[in-house]
Write a protein that holds these residues in place. Structure first.
Motif, short mmCIF file in Angstrom:
data_model
loop_
_atom_site.label_atom_id
_atom_site.label_comp_id
_atom_site.label_asym_id
_atom_site.label_seq_id
_atom_site.Cartn_x
_atom_site.Cartn_y
_atom_site.Cartn_z
N THR A 1 0.82 -1.20 0.00
CA THR A 1 0.00 0.00 0.00
C THR A 1 0.86 1.26 0.00
N ASP B 1 0.71 4.04 -2.81
CA ASP B 1 0.34 5.41 -2.42
C ASP B 1 1.42 6.40 -2.87
N SER C 1 -2.37 12.78 0.10
CA SER C 1 -3.29 11.64 -0.10
C SER C 1 -4.59 11.91 0.65
N VAL C 2 -5.70 11.92 -0.06
CA VAL C 2 -7.00 12.11 0.58
C VAL C 2 -7.55 10.77 1.05
N GLU C 3 -7.51 9.79 0.17
CA GLU C 3 -8.06 8.47 0.47
C GLU C 3 -7.66 7.53 -0.63
N PHE C 4 -7.69 6.23 -0.32
CA PHE C 4 -7.48 5.23 -1.37
C PHE C 4 -8.07 3.90 -0.94
N LYS C 5 -8.22 3.03 -1.94
CA LYS C 5 -8.72 1.68 -1.73
C LYS C 5 -7.79 0.74 -2.47
N ILE C 6 -7.52 -0.40 -1.88
CA ILE C 6 -6.61 -1.36 -2.52
C ILE C 6 -7.20 -2.76 -2.42
N LEU D 1 -8.65 18.09 -6.98
CA LEU D 1 -8.50 16.66 -6.74
C LEU D 1 -8.00 15.94 -7.98
N VAL E 1 -7.61 12.02 -9.46
CA VAL E 1 -7.91 10.60 -9.28
C VAL E 1 -6.72 9.81 -9.84
N PHE F 1 -5.00 -0.57 -6.97
CA PHE F 1 -5.18 0.59 -6.06
C PHE F 1 -5.92 1.69 -6.81
N LEU F 2 -6.88 2.33 -6.15
CA LEU F 2 -7.63 3.47 -6.73
C LEU F 2 -7.79 4.52 -5.64
N GLY F 3 -7.40 5.75 -5.91
CA GLY F 3 -7.44 6.74 -4.84
C GLY F 3 -7.57 8.17 -5.32
N THR F 4 -7.53 9.08 -4.36
CA THR F 4 -7.72 10.50 -4.59
C THR F 4 -6.58 11.29 -3.96
N MET G 1 -4.85 15.30 -3.42
CA MET G 1 -5.27 16.70 -3.37
C MET G 1 -4.06 17.60 -3.67
#
Lengths: 139, 139, 139, 139
Positions: free
Chosen positions: A56, A60, A79-84, A108, A110, A129-132, A134
């Motif tokens: 991760t 990231d 880093s605002v948020e992410f999913k893995i 933002l 993506v 991994f997919l995230g946002t 800033m």
């Protein structure tokens, strides 16, 4: 060998986690960044594979730096948020994360990344991994 | 002081990443697990705060072990996927992750965690984590 | 009965999807919002349960409106991203989503929601939602 | 025109939500599925664009059916969880979701999807979706 974005090259060694891991900046430019790390026994989970936390962190950082390469001079990335999704055991001598910008907005960005476990020269995608990210004005 | 689940106590020191971080198992039992780590300069991002990868690794381990405490004897736990929102800079001398089981299914266990940055004795929630763990028969 | 936030009360009937579903605004104020919908055969997946898309839409609207109640007058809310765990079949005569603010930042608001399937008077949590909302100046 | 997977063709009209939306199955086979829907005023959020819940439902269905096309005969598919980034307003006369299998495991299938808003013939990617589907023995 592609040139490495200057801002990423300056920021990377200031990430104590990346240098502590022994991670290496392989590529950074035009909305893309690649980071690699060799296996060592301080990067493992209980079965000796790379820990999800390492996978991760690499994703990231690669995704965040991919975003940074597309930002205006003087901006910083957060880093605002992410999913893995951990799709397969990260079993190998080396772990590689390839980060890319999916869509660049004003505030933002993506981003996505794929991690690959490299074992005996064979690469296996082990995480998606997919995230946002800033854009921040640098303090 | 609550007793620590035996299986978690045995597994934790085998996670090279957790011992490499200097992380400490504080609590583990009945669908809940708490892990802490003190700040050091190998755990940082470019501004000197805890790296998102460290926050994530702590949440993932705390949430995974929370799930393990609810599983049948002889089972093992695997992270399937997770998502984390980094809500505030992880600025502190200590980082704490509190993991909990949200719903225990036969194969999949939904877990959550909150990370807290502790600075001068004051705790700030800095990340919110939601993920999925899988029950594995031990090899 | 708690009063419903004026801005949410004005916005809700303009969401064609919510009115098309026959959804009902139950509560909205102080960082919290509750939305319910009765089962009908245009809301189903292939087994006759509420479709994941309906569960998600209710959670997204409840969480977004929870965020809106904490924003300054004249602001508008936009969904940036979210993640949802579908923990159990949404099997019931009614579906309820309870949204809450987790952390309110200047631009971004972290939100969560839980969906409940209500069958013969018994509530079962069927989904857990975690997401990010953005504050927008109204056009 | 590619043939549509028989199992998807049989399941799709049983999804009351998809038929209620007026959605259309465009393609389904070999780990890929495309679903489209025309704009109508029961699919909107408060600004008249497609609601995030519609975008999500289309992505979930397209991704789930993409997974189903790779499963053994007699299996059924269940959404475990997903995350979606809403990258741009879903502003158009038509919405299209393209789902794909990322990795096929024995029990779990990692899937992705992209949604496109189609306005005056021009396609804009408006959402990126990453999720997990589960293989179920049919009851």
């Amino acid at each position: 060998v592609s040139a490495i974005d200057r801002r990423v090259a300056e920021s990377f060694p200031r990430q104590g986690l990346m240098t502590g891991y022994g991670a290496r900046l392989v590529e950074a430019g035009e909305g893309r960044c690649v980071i690699e790390v060799e296996w060592n026994n301080r990067l493992t989970q209980q079965h000796g594979f790379f820990h999800a936390g390492v996978t991760t962190a690499l994703c990231d950082s690669a995704a965040g730096y991919a975003a940074l390469t597309t930002m205006a001079e003087g901006a910083d990335v957060l880093s605002v948020e992410f999913k893995i999704n951990l799709m397969a055991p990260a079993d190998g001598q080396r772990l590689r994360a390839v980060g890319e910008v999916v869509r660049r907005g004003r505030t933002l960005v993506v981003v996505r990344a794929t991690a690959f476990a490299i074992k005996d020269g064979r690469e296996t995608p082990c995480a998606e991994f997919l995230g946002t990210m800033m854009t921040m004005a640098k303090g």
